[in-house]
Design a protein around this motif. Sequence first.
Motif, mmCIF file in Angstrom:
data_model
loop_
_atom_site.group_PDB
_atom_site.id
_atom_site.type_symbol
_atom_site.label_atom_id
_atom_site.label_comp_id
_atom_site.label_asym_id
_atom_site.label_seq_id
_atom_site.Cartn_x
_atom_site.Cartn_y
_atom_site.Cartn_z
ATOM 1 N N ARG A 8 5.341 1.083 -7.006
ATOM 2 C CA ARG A 8 5.362 2.547 -7.110
ATOM 3 C C ARG A 8 4.997 3.005 -8.534
ATOM 4 N N ARG A 9 5.606 2.389 -9.526
ATOM 5 C CA ARG A 9 5.308 2.753 -10.925
ATOM 6 C C ARG A 9 3.858 2.435 -11.289
ATOM 7 N N TYR A 10 3.389 1.277 -10.868
ATOM 8 C CA TYR A 10 2.019 0.859 -11.156
ATOM 9 C C TYR A 10 1.009 1.832 -10.548
ATOM 10 N N ILE A 11 1.199 2.158 -9.287
ATOM 11 C CA ILE A 11 0.278 3.053 -8.579
ATOM 12 C C ILE A 11 0.310 4.462 -9.162
ATOM 13 N N ALA A 12 1.488 4.954 -9.490
ATOM 14 C CA ALA A 12 1.600 6.305 -10.059
ATOM 15 C C ALA A 12 0.771 6.414 -11.332
ATOM 16 N N GLY A 13 0.828 5.391 -12.167
ATOM 17 C CA GLY A 13 0.046 5.405 -13.398
ATOM 18 C C GLY A 13 -1.447 5.409 -13.133
ATOM 19 N N LYS A 14 -1.883 4.655 -12.142
ATOM 20 C CA LYS A 14 -3.312 4.555 -11.817
ATOM 21 C C LYS A 14 -3.855 5.813 -11.145
ATOM 22 N N LEU A 15 -3.022 6.532 -10.403
ATOM 23 C CA LEU A 15 -3.506 7.662 -9.603
ATOM 24 C C LEU A 15 -3.431 9.016 -10.304
ATOM 25 N N LYS A 16 -2.816 9.084 -11.466
ATOM 26 C CA LYS A 16 -2.666 10.370 -12.150
ATOM 27 C C LYS A 16 -4.004 11.041 -12.454
ATOM 28 N N LYS A 17 -5.060 10.267 -12.606
ATOM 29 C CA LYS A 17 -6.374 10.854 -12.901
ATOM 30 C C LYS A 17 -6.922 11.675 -11.731
ATOM 31 N N PHE A 18 -6.389 11.473 -10.529
ATOM 32 C CA PHE A 18 -6.854 12.207 -9.356
ATOM 33 C C PHE A 18 -6.147 13.537 -9.166
ATOM 34 N N GLY A 19 -5.021 13.692 -9.818
ATOM 35 C CA GLY A 19 -4.264 14.929 -9.663
ATOM 36 C C GLY A 19 -2.782 14.670 -9.826
ATOM 37 N N GLN A 20 -1.992 15.523 -9.257
ATOM 38 C CA GLN A 20 -0.542 15.399 -9.357
ATOM 39 C C GLN A 20 -0.039 14.292 -8.427
ATOM 40 N N VAL A 21 0.798 13.422 -8.974
ATOM 41 C CA VAL A 21 1.384 12.335 -8.198
ATOM 42 C C VAL A 21 2.893 12.534 -8.162
ATOM 43 N N SER A 22 3.453 12.554 -6.963
ATOM 44 C CA SER A 22 4.901 12.699 -6.802
ATOM 45 C C SER A 22 5.436 11.504 -6.046
ATOM 46 N N ASP A 40 -4.818 15.885 -4.521
ATOM 47 C CA ASP A 40 -6.166 15.588 -5.011
ATOM 48 C C ASP A 40 -6.788 16.872 -5.545
ATOM 49 N N GLN A 41 -6.968 16.940 -6.850
ATOM 50 C CA GLN A 41 -7.452 18.156 -7.493
ATOM 51 C C GLN A 41 -8.903 18.481 -7.158
ATOM 52 N N TRP A 42 -9.691 17.498 -6.708
ATOM 53 C CA TRP A 42 -11.090 17.764 -6.401
ATOM 54 C C TRP A 42 -11.274 18.287 -4.984
ATOM 55 N N THR A 43 -10.439 17.874 -4.071
ATOM 56 C CA THR A 43 -10.574 18.327 -2.680
ATOM 57 C C THR A 43 -9.481 19.314 -2.283
ATOM 58 N N ASN A 44 -8.522 19.534 -3.175
ATOM 59 C CA ASN A 44 -7.377 20.399 -2.894
ATOM 60 C C ASN A 44 -6.630 19.971 -1.627
ATOM 61 N N ARG A 45 -6.412 18.663 -1.493
ATOM 62 C CA ARG A 45 -5.717 18.107 -0.341
ATOM 63 C C ARG A 45 -4.492 17.322 -0.786
ATOM 64 N N ASP A 46 -3.512 17.316 0.081
ATOM 65 C CA ASP A 46 -2.382 16.408 -0.082
ATOM 66 C C ASP A 46 -2.745 15.093 0.595
ATOM 67 N N ILE A 47 -2.490 14.005 -0.093
ATOM 68 C CA ILE A 47 -2.716 12.674 0.457
ATOM 69 C C ILE A 47 -1.393 11.915 0.369
ATOM 70 N N TRP A 48 -0.926 11.450 1.493
ATOM 71 C CA TRP A 48 0.336 10.722 1.567
ATOM 72 C C TRP A 48 0.055 9.232 1.577
ATOM 73 N N VAL A 49 0.837 8.470 0.798
ATOM 74 C CA VAL A 49 0.645 7.023 0.718
ATOM 75 C C VAL A 49 1.990 6.322 0.919
ATOM 76 N N GLU A 50 2.029 5.458 1.916
ATOM 77 C CA GLU A 50 3.211 4.618 2.136
ATOM 78 C C GLU A 50 2.943 3.273 1.473
ATOM 79 N N LEU A 51 3.805 2.878 0.549
ATOM 80 C CA LEU A 51 3.654 1.628 -0.184
ATOM 81 C C LEU A 51 4.488 0.543 0.475
#
Length: 127
Positions: A8-22, A40-51
């Motif tokens: 979770r910590r690793y992915i959050a750091g990598k994905l911040k460039k795409f937009g807000q990560v919660s 996703d700030q470029w598409t204005n979409r919420d993307i859900w990820v199950e780790l």
Amino acid sequence: MAGESTLRRYIAGKLKKFGQVSQIESGATSAGIPDTLIFDQWTNRDIWVELKHVSPKKKFELRITQVAWIRRRIRNGGHVFLLLKLEGGTTTYCLIKVDSETKLNKLNESQNEQRRMGKDNPRRRTN
């Protein structure tokens, strides 16, 4: 849980460039809700990820509440991914886009069967 916490910590750091990560891990949230929400700030979409952290000692499994939540989100036009960290001799990441055709119950069975057969890592050599 330590494996998923690290992931979770690793992915959050990598994905911040795409937009807000919660990161969502709370008993107060809806049952089955995925671990990570990315806006996703470029598409204005919420993307859900199950780790999921998968190892020879920890099988891949989606709880019934997770399967139900994911199916409802997809049915309503949402975007859901599964990110698997597969550990064996080496570490491999597997990103799966879930859509209405994804057989989540079969995915549970398939991943667990591969793990039982020692095929949890595609790079692993067998003699």
